[in-house]
Design a protein around this motif. Structure first.
Motif, mmCIF file in Angstrom:
data_model
loop_
_atom_site.group_PDB
_atom_site.id
_atom_site.type_symbol
_atom_site.label_atom_id
_atom_site.label_comp_id
_atom_site.label_asym_id
_atom_site.label_seq_id
_atom_site.Cartn_x
_atom_site.Cartn_y
_atom_site.Cartn_z
ATOM 1 N N LYS A 17 39.878 40.158 60.937
ATOM 2 C CA LYS A 17 38.909 40.511 61.978
ATOM 3 C C LYS A 17 37.490 40.625 61.435
ATOM 4 C CE LYS A 17 42.047 43.045 65.040
ATOM 5 N NZ LYS A 17 42.371 44.355 65.639
ATOM 6 N N TYR A 18 37.368 41.122 60.192
ATOM 7 C CA TYR A 18 36.032 41.483 59.751
ATOM 8 C C TYR A 18 35.517 40.634 58.593
ATOM 9 C CZ TYR A 18 37.038 45.531 62.618
ATOM 10 O OH TYR A 18 37.359 46.344 63.653
ATOM 11 N N THR A 19 36.201 39.502 58.254
ATOM 12 C CA THR A 19 35.712 38.627 57.178
ATOM 13 C C THR A 19 34.721 37.615 57.748
ATOM 14 O OG1 THR A 19 37.767 38.872 55.938
ATOM 15 C CG2 THR A 19 36.398 36.952 55.417
ATOM 16 N N LEU A 20 33.676 37.339 56.990
ATOM 17 C CA LEU A 20 32.659 36.361 57.401
ATOM 18 C C LEU A 20 33.304 34.985 57.548
ATOM 19 C CD1 LEU A 20 29.556 35.980 57.875
ATOM 20 C CD2 LEU A 20 29.426 35.281 55.465
ATOM 21 N N PRO A 21 33.143 34.310 58.691
ATOM 22 C CA PRO A 21 33.771 32.995 58.893
ATOM 23 C C PRO A 21 33.349 32.012 57.802
ATOM 24 C CG PRO A 21 32.926 33.870 60.962
ATOM 25 C CD PRO A 21 32.423 34.783 59.900
ATOM 26 N N GLY A 22 34.316 31.165 57.398
ATOM 27 C CA GLY A 22 34.041 30.140 56.407
ATOM 28 C C GLY A 22 34.107 30.619 54.978
ATOM 29 N N THR A 23 34.474 31.890 54.775
ATOM 30 C CA THR A 23 34.562 32.419 53.418
ATOM 31 C C THR A 23 36.019 32.586 53.014
ATOM 32 O OG1 THR A 23 34.467 34.707 54.191
ATOM 33 C CG2 THR A 23 32.370 33.641 53.692
ATOM 34 N N ARG A 24 36.227 32.993 51.763
ATOM 35 C CA ARG A 24 37.577 33.145 51.232
ATOM 36 C C ARG A 24 37.987 34.609 51.185
ATOM 37 N NH1 ARG A 24 35.398 28.795 48.536
ATOM 38 N NH2 ARG A 24 34.309 30.168 47.056
ATOM 39 N N VAL A 25 39.311 34.812 51.294
ATOM 40 C CA VAL A 25 39.916 36.140 51.171
ATOM 41 C C VAL A 25 40.901 36.079 50.007
ATOM 42 C CG1 VAL A 25 41.315 37.923 52.274
ATOM 43 C CG2 VAL A 25 39.685 36.590 53.641
ATOM 44 N N TYR A 26 40.744 36.996 49.046
ATOM 45 C CA TYR A 26 41.604 36.991 47.874
ATOM 46 C C TYR A 26 42.615 38.137 47.972
ATOM 47 C CZ TYR A 26 38.126 33.833 45.904
ATOM 48 O OH TYR A 26 37.296 32.774 45.691
ATOM 49 N N ILE A 27 43.883 37.746 47.835
ATOM 50 C CA ILE A 27 44.960 38.734 47.870
ATOM 51 C C ILE A 27 45.793 38.575 46.607
ATOM 52 C CG2 ILE A 27 47.057 39.489 49.059
ATOM 53 C CD1 ILE A 27 45.834 38.583 51.663
ATOM 54 N N THR A 28 45.956 39.689 45.864
ATOM 55 C CA THR A 28 46.763 39.638 44.640
ATOM 56 C C THR A 28 47.733 40.812 44.633
ATOM 57 O OG1 THR A 28 45.135 40.944 43.415
ATOM 58 C CG2 THR A 28 44.924 38.547 43.314
ATOM 59 N N LEU A 29 48.902 40.559 44.045
ATOM 60 C CA LEU A 29 49.916 41.604 43.848
ATOM 61 C C LEU A 29 50.422 41.456 42.422
ATOM 62 C CD1 LEU A 29 51.756 43.847 44.979
ATOM 63 C CD2 LEU A 29 53.393 42.030 45.606
ATOM 64 N N ARG A 30 50.377 42.540 41.655
ATOM 65 C CA ARG A 30 50.818 42.474 40.272
ATOM 66 C C ARG A 30 51.274 43.861 39.821
ATOM 67 N NH1 ARG A 30 45.163 42.232 36.782
ATOM 68 N NH2 ARG A 30 44.180 44.047 37.796
ATOM 69 N N LYS A 31 51.928 43.872 38.670
ATOM 70 C CA LYS A 31 52.379 45.132 38.084
ATOM 71 C C LYS A 31 51.415 45.524 36.983
ATOM 72 C CE LYS A 31 56.376 47.564 36.211
ATOM 73 N NZ LYS A 31 57.801 47.493 35.804
ATOM 74 N N VAL A 32 50.873 46.739 37.118
ATOM 75 C CA VAL A 32 49.927 47.259 36.134
ATOM 76 C C VAL A 32 50.511 48.549 35.572
ATOM 77 C CG1 VAL A 32 47.591 48.089 35.717
ATOM 78 C CG2 VAL A 32 47.999 46.248 37.381
ATOM 79 N N GLY A 33 51.019 48.488 34.346
ATOM 80 C CA GLY A 33 51.680 49.659 33.778
ATOM 81 C C GLY A 33 52.962 49.958 34.547
ATOM 82 N N ASP A 34 53.086 51.177 35.025
ATOM 83 C CA ASP A 34 54.256 51.561 35.827
ATOM 84 C C ASP A 34 54.026 51.401 37.317
ATOM 85 O OD1 ASP A 34 54.905 54.344 33.593
ATOM 86 O OD2 ASP A 34 55.635 52.250 33.517
ATOM 87 N N ASP A 35 52.842 50.905 37.708
ATOM 88 C CA ASP A 35 52.479 50.822 39.121
ATOM 89 C C ASP A 35 52.475 49.385 39.611
ATOM 90 O OD1 ASP A 35 49.996 53.416 38.703
ATOM 91 O OD2 ASP A 35 52.132 53.581 39.251
ATOM 92 N N ALA A 36 52.713 49.248 40.913
ATOM 93 C CA ALA A 36 52.507 47.972 41.593
ATOM 94 C C ALA A 36 51.137 48.038 42.231
ATOM 95 C CB ALA A 36 53.589 47.749 42.649
ATOM 96 N N GLU A 37 50.305 47.037 41.976
ATOM 97 C CA GLU A 37 48.922 47.061 42.462
ATOM 98 C C GLU A 37 48.701 45.907 43.437
ATOM 99 O OE1 GLU A 37 45.310 45.554 40.231
ATOM 100 O OE2 GLU A 37 45.072 47.752 39.991
ATOM 101 N N PHE A 38 48.211 46.295 44.654
ATOM 102 C CA PHE A 38 47.893 45.302 45.681
ATOM 103 C C PHE A 38 46.394 45.343 45.903
ATOM 104 C CE2 PHE A 38 48.165 42.774 49.408
ATOM 105 C CZ PHE A 38 47.303 43.334 50.358
ATOM 106 N N VAL A 39 45.727 44.145 45.811
ATOM 107 C CA VAL A 39 44.275 44.070 45.962
ATOM 108 C C VAL A 39 43.953 43.007 46.986
ATOM 109 C CG1 VAL A 39 42.074 43.629 44.809
ATOM 110 C CG2 VAL A 39 43.929 44.762 43.554
ATOM 111 N N ILE A 40 43.012 43.341 47.902
ATOM 112 C CA ILE A 40 42.520 42.373 48.877
ATOM 113 C C ILE A 40 41.008 42.453 48.885
ATOM 114 C CG2 ILE A 40 42.830 44.043 50.785
ATOM 115 C CD1 ILE A 40 43.379 41.585 52.590
ATOM 116 N N LYS A 41 40.338 41.252 48.743
ATOM 117 C CA LYS A 41 38.882 41.197 48.688
ATOM 118 C C LYS A 41 38.387 40.178 49.700
ATOM 119 C CE LYS A 41 38.865 40.120 44.325
ATOM 120 N NZ LYS A 41 38.393 39.800 42.954
ATOM 121 N N ASN A 42 37.264 40.509 50.325
ATOM 122 C CA ASN A 42 36.671 39.581 51.287
ATOM 123 C C ASN A 42 35.202 39.890 51.451
ATOM 124 O OD1 ASN A 42 37.725 42.021 52.803
ATOM 125 N ND2 ASN A 42 36.439 41.074 54.398
#
Length: 742
Positions: A652-677
């Motif tokens: 809904k709120y990402t600038l049209p024509g741009t990219r959205v980055y979504i990553t999921l990985r394990k960092v230490g003992d945690d699962a880390e989910f990141v979304i950038k736009n």
């Protein structure tokens, strides 16, 4: 040790002897005149029973009132006729009411094709209507019905009255009595049988004067078993009084046969009386022996009390508590001395294990109160012998402390007077005067409550109020800018904590005012945003609903409007569900169903669900997912909601024509989910405000979001003991969510 034990035993024996003597003394004072030198037939109660028998014999057998004559005396007034006639309304109203009552039943009979029932109902209805018409046409018709009702009431009254009077004639007297004027004779029983009691009526000793029954107003509407009231009495005639027959004089004899003394109810009463009298004699004899023992062998010695193990504990009590305990002990002795003698008489009158247990229990309780009374009086006398102790006890008493605190309570007169009057008013009305006035027996409960509950609470209340007034004065000084003196902290009470908080207030005024201003602003925004978001779809629903009411609307337009209504309804439903869910999370009423979940698979499913929507926006989603399963112990349904809200937020709120980055990985003992736009709206500088409910990047609120997405996601992450962090760098928007991985 042996001396103390011996003293305790002798004190227990002394208390038992005193208890027995006091019981005997009170008993002989209360019941001596009933039993000493008297037989059952000589007691005052028996003479009263004879008088009641003769009185009831007169009004029921010797000179009764004629019921038929009383019925002839019944009158019916014009006012009663008019009242009966219009009791249920006018003629038209009553006929209409009858028609309405039978209309439904007649229709049901027709529907059931039951001609006999229909005919019977119609006949019954017409009969009642005819009777109503006669009521309005003929006074004699109404008078006849009223008279019948009054005769029925009068018959019931006389029958009930006669039954009650006959029940009072329980003694098995025999009699033979002759009216000296008419010669009519009334007999019952064997008048020639040996008599234990005999009373003759003649010219020398006096005739039996049988008076007629005199019926008062109270007799009419207060007779047991009949629901007569003032209205019924008036219905019989407001001035109604039974016609009194002339007094009849009788000569003859009334006897109580000797055989009755050993038979039936009277025989049992005589046996109980004799058994009770013997028991009372035994009690009085024991009382005399107890007095002799108290004056000789068991003379009281103060050492029995002074060597008690309770002396040191009692002496540590404040004078107020000692006085309260002494009053309670004396009150207990008084009440039990009033109660036990009567219970002792009842024990001999009706012996049973239950009565024996109760009597022994009361004896033990009385002994206990006597012991506490003697214990306190001895210690009081011993303490008063020490010079200066009385003054010291007064100075250290709760009453003196209360007096001092009471003075400080009125440092602020308005609060002090109001609170003091409120407390006293509640105390007196709730626990005092009313209860004691209604039931004086509650005095035994009221005094202990007042001494051990009311007054201690009053003392604590006054002390706290005095301290509160001192805090108020210090607070006023702080409000005027005099911050150099801290408020005195006394003890560990809530008021002391309040004083500490006020001392810290000087350093936190600016922060507090800033937070308050922010809170007011957010509250205003919340009300505004909720109103706007709920009103928009609701307005559309109302508008298109009105349009659909047009019957000439084309099918194509109708389908279009229905589709809009569906979308707006779903929009309104989503808003309300989100609002309820946030409220549920905030109140802590939501429970998690945690299990092992593959976060990689869960993210793939969330992205697949929004694949078409993502494609339509033209955004370029770049994902970086682990090649293997990333397991975490979470509630799969709730965690999917976190991912869904963040993906929808990006769409809904990402600038049209741009990219959205979504990553999921394990960092230490945690699962880390990141979304950038890159956002298409300016977000401002405050990251924390994005977590506020109904907060949107779209300040114009032209999008379909509820403004609750990030708030819901944050709440769910917190419930999983995870973290959710938002970072902004210009228009770059980054959300990082971490949770413990398995």
């Amino acid at each position: 040790m042996n001396l103390k034990s011996n003293n305790r035993k002798r004190l227990v024996v002394w208390i038992a002897l005193v208890t027995l003597f006091l019981m005997a003394l009170i008993s002989i004072m209360q019941g001596g005149s009933k039993y000493i030198g008297k037989s059952y037939l000589e007691r005052d109660g028996f003479q009263g029973e004879i008088g009641t028998f003769i009185e009831n014999l007169s009004v029921t057998i010797l000179n009764p009132i004629d019921l038929e004559v009383e019925k002839e005396r019944i009158t019916v007034t014009e006012a009663e006729i008019e009242e009966h006639r219009t009791r249920y309304g006018t003629l038209a109203e009553q006929i209409g009411s009858i028609d309405e009552q039978y209309a439904g039943r007649i229709e049901d009979a027709k529907a059931g094709k039951s001609e006999k029932l229909k005919t019977a109902l119609i006949k019954e209805r017409d009969t009642k209507i005819d009777d109503i018409r006669k009521n309005f046409e003929d006074d004699a018709h109404v008078e006849k019905k009223i008279r019948a009702e009054k005769e029925e009431i009068l018959t019931r009254f006389w029958n009930e009255r006669e039954r009650n009077l006959n029940q009072q004639m329980e003694l098995p007297f025999a009699y033979s009595l002759k009216d000296i004027e008419t010669g009519e004779t009334f007999t019952s029983g064997d008048i020639n049988a040996p008599a234990s009691y005999e009373k003759n009526f003649n010219a020398q000793e006096g005739y039996l004067k049988a008076e007629s029954d005199r019926v008062s107003k109270n007799d009419i509407y207060q007779l047991d078993g009949l629901a007569y009231d003032e209205e019924t009495y008036y219905f019989l005639g407001n001035s109604y009084t039974a016609k009194v027959n002339p007094t009849r004089k009788f000569e003859g004899t009334i006897i109580l046969p000797k055989s009755a003394l050993s038979e039936g109810l009277l025989g049992r009463d005589i046996q109980r009386f004799e058994r009770t009298k013997i028991g009372m004699y035994v009690l009085w004899g024991l009382g005399i022996l107890s007095l002799v023992a108290l004056c000789t062998v068991f003379r009281f010695k103060r050492e029995w009390v002074m060597n008690s193990q309770f002396v040191s504990s009692y002496n540590r009590l404040k004078m107020d508590i000692k006085i309260a305990l002494l009053i309670l002990s004396l009150l207990g002795v008084y009440v039990l001395l009033e109660l036990i003698p009567g219970r002792f008489s009842w024990f001999f009158f009706q012996t049973s294990p239950e009565n024996c247990i109760i009597l022994v229990g009361l004896f033990v309780v009385l002994g206990f109160f006597l012991w506490t009374t003697v214990f306190q009086l001895v210690l009081l006398v011993e303490r008063l012998k020490i010079e200066g102790t009385l003054e010291e006890d007064i100075r250290s008493s709760y009453s003196m402390k209360f007096s001092k605190e009471l003075q400080e309570m009125f440092l602020n007169r308005t609060i002090g007077v109001q609170m003091f009057l409120l407390l006293i008013g509640f105390f007196l009305s709730g626990l005092g005067l009313f209860g004691v006035m209604v039931a004086p027996g509650l005095l035994l409960i009221y005094i202990p409550l007042a001494l051990f509950v009311g007054f201690p609470l009053l003392y604590i209340f006054v002390r706290r109020t005095a301290y509160l007034n001192r805090i108020i004065q210090a607070t006023e000084a702080m409000a005027q800018g005099r911050l150099h003196k801290a408020i005195e902290v006394e003890g560990e009470s809530p008021l002391a904590d309040h004083a500490k908080n006020l001392n810290n207030l000087r350093e936190g005024v600016r922060i507090s005012m800033s937070e308050q201003a922010k809170s007011e602003r957010l509250k205003t925004e919340l009300i505004t945003n909720v109103s706007h978001d709920l009103r928009t779809p609701l307005t559309s629903i109302i508008t298109y609903t009105d349009l659909l009411k047009n019957e000439e609307l084309a099918a194509e337009e109708r389908a279009k409007y229905v589709d809009i209504l569906d979308k707006k309804s779903q929009r309104l439903k989503t808003l309300i569900e989100d609002l309820f869910e946030v409220s549920k999370m905030a109140s802590g009423n939501m429970e998690l169903n945690k299990q092992r979940v593959d976060l990689t698979q869960l993210l793939q499913q969330a992205l697949a669900e929004h694949a078409e929507e993502i494609s339509n926006t033209g955004l370029d989603f770049r994902t970086g997912l682990p090649d293997t399963a990333l397991i975490s112990y979470v509630d799969g349904k709730r965690w999917w909601r976190v991912l869904d809200n963040l993906i929808v937020n990006a769409v809904k709120y990402t600038l049209p024509g741009t990219r959205v980055y979504i990553t999921l990985r394990k960092v230490g003992d945690d699962a880390e989910f990141v979304i950038k736009n890159i956002t298409k709206y300016e977000l401002g500088e405050s990251v924390n405000e994005l977590f506020e409910r109904f907060k949107r990047a779209d300040t114009a609120r032209s999008t379909d979001g509820s403004g609750l997405g990030l708030a819901i996601a944050q709440s769910i992450v917190d419930m999983h003991n995870g973290t959710m962090k938002i970072e902004m760098d210009g228009d770059l928007f980054k959300v990082t969510v971490t949770v413990l991985a398995s």
